[in-house]
Write a protein that holds these residues in place. Structure first.
Motif, PDB file in Angstrom:
ATOM      1  N   UNK A   5       0.957  -1.268  -0.153  1.00  0.00           N
ATOM      2  CA  UNK A   5       0.015   0.061  -0.382  1.00  0.00           C
ATOM      3  C   UNK A   5       0.907   1.267  -0.285  1.00  0.00           C
ATOM      4  N   UNK A   6       2.116   0.894   0.701  1.00  0.00           N
ATOM      5  CA  UNK A   6       2.987   2.488   0.039  1.00  0.00           C
ATOM      6  C   UNK A   6       2.959   2.534  -0.434  1.00  0.00           C
ATOM      7  N   UNK A   7       4.030   1.735  -1.558  1.00  0.00           N
ATOM      8  CA  UNK A   7       4.509   1.981  -2.801  1.00  0.00           C
ATOM      9  C   UNK A   7       3.225   2.906  -3.978  1.00  0.00           C
ATOM     10  N   UNK A  75      10.580   6.219   8.790  1.00  0.00           N
ATOM     11  CA  UNK A  75      10.210   5.407   8.017  1.00  0.00           C
ATOM     12  C   UNK A  75       9.073   5.520   7.233  1.00  0.00           C
ATOM     13  N   UNK A  76       9.173   6.982   7.495  1.00  0.00           N
ATOM     14  CA  UNK A  76       8.161   6.995   6.662  1.00  0.00           C
ATOM     15  C   UNK A  76       8.224   6.940   5.078  1.00  0.00           C
ATOM     16  N   UNK A  77       7.128   6.728   4.543  1.00  0.00           N
ATOM     17  CA  UNK A  77       7.997   7.154   2.957  1.00  0.00           C
ATOM     18  C   UNK A  77       8.190   8.263   2.166  1.00  0.00           C
ATOM     19  N   UNK A  78       9.005   8.685   1.390  1.00  0.00           N
ATOM     20  CA  UNK A  78       9.502   9.965   0.913  1.00  0.00           C
ATOM     21  C   UNK A  78       8.880  10.693   1.548  1.00  0.00           C
ATOM     22  N   UNK A  79       7.212  10.328   0.169  1.00  0.00           N
ATOM     23  CA  UNK A  79       5.811  11.710   0.034  1.00  0.00           C
ATOM     24  C   UNK A  79       5.749  12.187   0.870  1.00  0.00           C
ATOM     25  N   UNK A  87       9.961  15.353   8.826  1.00  0.00           N
ATOM     26  CA  UNK A  87      11.253  14.209   7.867  1.00  0.00           C
ATOM     27  C   UNK A  87      12.459  13.473   8.592  1.00  0.00           C
ATOM     28  N   UNK A  88      12.317  12.898  10.246  1.00  0.00           N
ATOM     29  CA  UNK A  88      13.299  12.455  10.434  1.00  0.00           C
ATOM     30  C   UNK A  88      12.437  11.941  12.075  1.00  0.00           C
ATOM     31  N   UNK A  89      13.085  10.857  12.807  1.00  0.00           N
ATOM     32  CA  UNK A  89      12.242  10.040  13.769  1.00  0.00           C
ATOM     33  C   UNK A  89      12.092  11.258  14.855  1.00  0.00           C
ATOM     34  N   UNK A  90      11.238  11.847  16.180  1.00  0.00           N
ATOM     35  CA  UNK A  90      11.192  11.944  16.703  1.00  0.00           C
ATOM     36  C   UNK A  90       9.260  12.165  17.830  1.00  0.00           C
TER      37      UNK A  90
END
Length: 328
Positions: A5-7, A75-79, A87-90
């Motif tokens: 689904x992510x793809x 681990x979010x996809x780029x979009x 943008x980063x884990x936090x």
């Protein structure tokens, strides 16, 4: 969410916030916005004359104030890795307020509810108005679309509400003369349920890094979702929402998924008009973070007074989310 689904969602063509046709400034908008500012100020003046205390123009009734954290996965996809916030884990500390209409703080359980969140320690490029503060303000409402759909509509409808605020029958008579009457009374049909079971929506569109989004919070524990069965009854006390909320937060942790819905089709996902919900089957919601609120006392008079008298929430004037719709 499954990787397949992510793809699929990552490969879809999302509209850039800079694309042609995204922002179409209607004639007279600046004048309408100045008029709306004056109307909100009049609402506050009337509240002050009643209570001898100045509250916000809308959602003046504080139902609860809690503290928690917003957790962004790495681990979010780029979009979905849009803006510094995602943008980063936090993990970010947050303060949240539940509130309700009507504007009179002495009344409870109006049809419109609000959830506001101030996120702390947010880095990144700021607007001038928020340059000195590392915070991000995010506001939600209890319905996916808003009857104050653009600046002109807001000016007209607030004018009716102000003129007939003590004559509900006449107010609805005037609203019924409008071509968007069904939209204007749509909030009356929203279920009056336990606040902790509700889904919370941005209603209007915001920039999301390279793209455009609406956002929402979805309760993600079984305890919260079951509370949707609790609805306010005529015989309930006027402070029932506050009492339910206080009891819940004293006994349970709360968890919400923070989701975004990206623009793919401007004709079906209008940015400038906020009176329609975007089709979530065609344009699915995608999770980007989790809000976690541990057990605590949700109604402290010290917190209530500090928030109402000293806290300012301004989703437009901070960072990450410059609103594309300018009507409010």
């Amino acid at each position: 969410m499954a990787s397949s689904q992510w793809v699929n969602l990552a490969s879809r063509k999302y509209v850039s916030w800079e694309a042609a046709g995204v922002e179409r400034i209607p004639p007279g908008e600046e004048e309408d916005m100045r008029a709306v500012i004056a109307q909100i100020s009049e609402m506050q003046r009337r509240q002050y004359n009643k209570a001898r205390h100045c509250y916000g123009g809308t959602h003046a009734r504080t139902q609860g104030i809690v503290k928690g954290k917003l957790v962004v996965p790495g681990d979010l996809p780029k979009h979905l890795k849009q803006s510094e916030l995602f943008r980063e884990a936090g993990e970010y500390p947050v303060a949240c307020r539940y509130s309700s209409e009507p504007g009179d703080p002495g009344l409870d359980a109006g049809v419109s509810k609000r959830f506001a969140m101030k996120i702390f320690n947010v880095k990144g490029e700021m607007f001038d108005a928020g340059r000195d503060y590392s915070t991000q303000d995010i506001e939600f409402n209890s319905t996916p679309a808003i009857e104050l759909a653009d600046a002109k509509t807001t000016r007209e409808v607030l004018g009716i509400r102000l003129m007939y605020d003590h004559d509900k029958a006449e107010m609805y008579k005037r609203l019924k003369e409008r071509p968007d009457y069904e939209l204007q009374v749509s909030r009356d049909k929203a279920p009056n349920t336990h606040l902790e079971s509700m889904r919370w929506y941005s209603q209007t569109a915001y920039r999301f890094g390279d793209y455009i989004m609406k956002y929402r919070l979805v309760p993600s524990t079984e305890t919260q979702t079951k509370l949707a069965e609790k609805t306010v009854k005529p015989e309930d006390a006027e402070d029932i929402l506050h009492r339910w909320l206080q009891n819940f937060h004293y006994n349970y942790d709360a968890e919400f998924l923070f989701q975004v819905q990206l623009v793919e089709n401007l004709s079906e996902q209008p940015v400038e008009y906020a009176g329609v919900a975007w089709d979530e089957k065609k344009y699915p919601w995608q999770p980007v973070a989790e809000l976690i609120i541990p057990k605590q006392e949700s109604f402290s008079y010290a917190r209530k007074s500090f928030w109402e008298d000293h806290m300012r929430l301004d989703p437009v004037g901070t960072t990450q989310y410059p609103r594309l719709c300018r009507q409010k």
